[in-house]
Design an enzyme around this catalytic site. Structure first.
Site, PDB file in Angstrom:
ATOM      1  N   GLU A  27      -3.793   2.589  -4.482  1.00 19.21           N
ATOM      2  CA  GLU A  27      -4.777   3.822  -5.065  1.00 19.21           C
ATOM      3  C   GLU A  27      -3.875   4.299  -6.300  1.00 19.21           C
ATOM      4  O   GLU A  27      -2.812   3.671  -6.714  1.00 19.21           O
ATOM      5  CB  GLU A  27      -4.289   4.907  -4.021  1.00 19.21           C
ATOM      6  N   ASN A  72      -7.398   9.799  -1.888  1.00 16.00           N
ATOM      7  CA  ASN A  72      -8.062  11.213  -2.257  1.00 16.00           C
ATOM      8  C   ASN A  72      -8.289  10.807  -3.988  1.00 16.00           C
ATOM      9  O   ASN A  72      -9.192  11.633  -4.215  1.00 16.00           O
ATOM     10  CB  ASN A  72      -6.947  11.996  -2.435  1.00 16.00           C
ATOM     11  N   ASN A 172     -13.859   8.881   0.822  1.00 10.02           N
ATOM     12  CA  ASN A 172     -12.621   8.948   1.637  1.00 10.02           C
ATOM     13  C   ASN A 172     -12.270  10.306   2.234  1.00 10.02           C
ATOM     14  O   ASN A 172     -12.576  11.162   1.511  1.00 10.02           O
ATOM     15  CB  ASN A 172     -11.570   8.735   0.384  1.00 10.02           C
ATOM     16  N   GLU A 173     -11.849   9.946   3.302  1.00 16.45           N
ATOM     17  CA  GLU A 173     -11.316  11.470   4.373  1.00 16.45           C
ATOM     18  C   GLU A 173     -12.402  12.492   3.796  1.00 16.45           C
ATOM     19  O   GLU A 173     -11.632  13.557   3.538  1.00 16.45           O
ATOM     20  CB  GLU A 173     -10.124  11.542   3.788  1.00 16.45           C
ATOM     21  N   TYR A 244      -0.952   8.458   9.735  1.00 16.05           N
ATOM     22  CA  TYR A 244       0.331   8.304   9.289  1.00 16.05           C
ATOM     23  C   TYR A 244       1.308   8.970  10.418  1.00 16.05           C
ATOM     24  O   TYR A 244       0.918  10.031  11.065  1.00 16.05           O
ATOM     25  CB  TYR A 244       0.429   9.144   8.080  1.00 16.05           C
ATOM     26  N   GLU A 292      -6.391   3.071   6.637  1.00 11.31           N
ATOM     27  CA  GLU A 292      -5.108   3.602   6.039  1.00 11.31           C
ATOM     28  C   GLU A 292      -3.921   4.016   7.338  1.00 11.31           C
ATOM     29  O   GLU A 292      -4.590   4.722   8.401  1.00 11.31           O
ATOM     30  CB  GLU A 292      -5.303   5.010   5.386  1.00 11.31           C
ATOM     31  N   GLN A 353       0.603   2.120   1.542  1.00  8.29           N
ATOM     32  CA  GLN A 353      -0.108   1.439   0.562  1.00  8.29           C
ATOM     33  C   GLN A 353       0.870   0.209   0.212  1.00  8.29           C
ATOM     34  O   GLN A 353       1.261  -0.203   1.001  1.00  8.29           O
ATOM     35  CB  GLN A 353      -0.150   2.243  -0.526  1.00  8.29           C
TER      36      GLN A 353
END
Ligand code: AHR
Length: 508
Positions: A27, A72, A172-173, A244, A292, A353
């Site tokens: 990212e 993001n 994304n999200e 996460y 992710e 990442q």
């Protein structure tokens, strides 16, 4: 000494291990791209400004597809900013990370870097603040050979052959209130379906990933997947999961059991996707892109790292630079076991990442690059897990966790490659105090020899690799491993992750 028993048999096949399971994620965030993979003044930089020491480490890590450019970040990104002559590229405010994006590295440069590290591109389109047309434009720029304005623009920008990007994320999200352009499941589902249809009209062979939940703990979890898939079922191939994990309140026992949460997350999304399949009477199966996953001390970002101020938009600030311990790496290894245990439905995954930002690889400007503790479970699993994932029959003592209740102290998965005859076992011991001797019936594998053993552990579960001491933690050979009469015995130290590679005499 505590004992666990397991049986491994190629008949207990879960599914094929696709290389996309060992994907990564880059990212435009903090020092990931600038001062991470790209540092023109660095002694190891190549003619394009990419650090060759980082390239070597990424190759060693064994990453297949790499998701790009966010995260993001993508929800405020104009892809057109990142192509064309560098001197003309705009500097933009990145609202997601409160930084300045110089666009010095864009699609062409990143693709060139991917060729150097030997990985494939997985692109995310901005469905936060942009829409269907911009997504189709990017697809045309990337995948049409030539003869249209955008494809000819790509050629004029120096890239004759199409980028031929196979995997695309539809935003994304989008379930997260922090996301620019956050939407309800209904609104996002309609937009994603419309965009997917348009993209497929242009290139029918691309694989499309629709946004699932940002975690299994989102208030909309479950219902989000049901509604989004109801809109998009016929138009997409995969739904994403993001997760996460971090140690909270000093509860290492629960933290070590994080894979229990990941197992449940995956199984719930599979059940929800299959529910929509049944309601629609569809023959098609939707798989999971776990695009992710990692250990991430998110509270630290909110408390220490966060950048604020109308006049404070740094370029490549130090953000999300978690330094991982042995305990973190053991959890990380157990998350990889969870992914392999679901290889039938998790057909793609991206470690979030790669460099500097919650990353297995760290760099210092002008200085060295080094492996974090989490580097090792990834590189070893990526290298040794081949063929098919196998469910193991496991009898393990349990322990009580505050968050997940009773949890097996040992978790394990196996892999078997019928072509080479090689197999591998991946194991974790979650006990804080006890070594556990595992007795594994591997007779059905036909393996007669141990090719390699690697155990990651340390007397200090907080041991880390740092700039000052970059090789403090590394996996060691596990000399306790032995095979006799089709039985493998191996002792797993407390708080440890282990990989064992097995072969037939013929293959050795
Ligand atoms: O990986 C860091 C961030 O975590 C990503 O930008 C976002 O998608 C997720 O919330």
């Amino acid at each position: 000494m505590t004992h666990a028993r397991l049986t491994v048999d190629p008949a207990f096949a879960i599914g094929p291990i696709r290389r996309q399971l060992f994907g990564g994620f880059v990212e435009h965030l903090g020092r990931h791209v600038y001062d991470g993979i790209y540092e023109p003044g660095h002694p190891s930089a190549d003619a394009e400004g990419f650090r060759t020491d980082v390239i070597e480490l990424v190759r060693e890590l064994g990453v297949s597809t790499i998701r790009y450019p966010g995260g993001n970040f993508v929800s405020g990104f104009r892809w057109e900013d990142s192509v064309g002559p560098r001197q003309d590229r705009p500097r933009r405010l990145d609202l997601a990370w409160h930084s300045t994006e110089t666009n010095e590295v864009g699609l062409h440069e990143f693709s060139s870097w991917l060729d150097k590290v030997g990985s494939d591109l997985m692109l995310a389109v901005n469905l936060g603040t942009r829409g269907t047309l911009e997504a189709i434009d990017l697809l045309e720029y990337a995948n049409i050979p030539g003869g249209t304005t955008l494809s000819d623009q790509r050629i004029a920008n120096g890239r004759i052959a199409p980028f031929d990007v196979r995997m695309w994320c539809l935003g994304n999200e989008m379930d997260g209130p922090w996301q620019l352009g956050h939407r309800s499941a209904d609104d996002y589902g309609k937009l994603a379906a419309q965009t997917a249809k348009g993209m497929r009209q242009l290139d029918p062979d691309i694989q499309l990933v629709v946004c699932g939940s940002s975690s299994a703990h989102m208030p909309t979890f479950g219902e989000w997947e049901r509604v989004v898939l109801t809109h998009t079922y016929n138009d997409v191939d995969l739904i994403s999961c993001h997760a996460y994990y971090e140690e909270r309140g000093g509860d290492l026992g629960s933290f070590l059991a994080s894979a229990v949460d990941m197992d449940g997350f995956i199984e719930t999304v599979v059940a929800t996707a299959d529910h929509v399949k049944a309601v629609k009477g569809s023959d098609k199966r939707i798989d999971i892109s776990f695009d992710e996953w990692n250990v991430w001390y998110i509270d630290r970002f909110h408390g220490v790292d966060k950048i604020e101020g109308i006049d404070n938009w740094p370029v490549a600030p130090r953000l999300l630079e978690d330094v991982y311990s042995v305990a973190d790496a053991v959890v990380f290894g157990s998350l990889m076991i969870s992914l392999l245990k679901h290889a039938d439905r998790v057909t793609s995954a991206s470690l979030a990442q790669l460099v500097n930002v919650i990353a297995p690889i760290m760099t210092e400007p002008g200085g060295p690059a080094w492996r974090q503790t989490t580097f090792f479970p990834f590189s070893l699993t990526s290298r040794l897990a081949r063929g098919e994932a196998l469910r193991v029959k496991l009898a393990s003592p349990e322990y009580t966790t505050a968050v997940y209740g009773e949890v097996p102290l040992v978790d394990a998965v196996a892999t078997h490659d019928a072509a080479s005859g090689d197999s591998a076992l991946f194991l974790v011991n979650r006990s804080l105090t006890e070594a556990i001797t595992v007795t594994a019936d591997i007779a059905a594998l036909g393996a007669t020899g141990i090719l390699e053993t690697h155990t990651l552990t340390d007397d200090d579960v907080n041991a880390k690799n740092t700039l000052e001491d970059p090789e403090h933690v590394a996996p060691r050979e596990n000399t306790s491993a032995a095979i006799s009469d089709g039985i493998l015995t191996i002792t797993l130290p407390p708080v440890s992750w282990t990989a064992v590679a097995l072969g037939t005499t013929a293959g050795m």
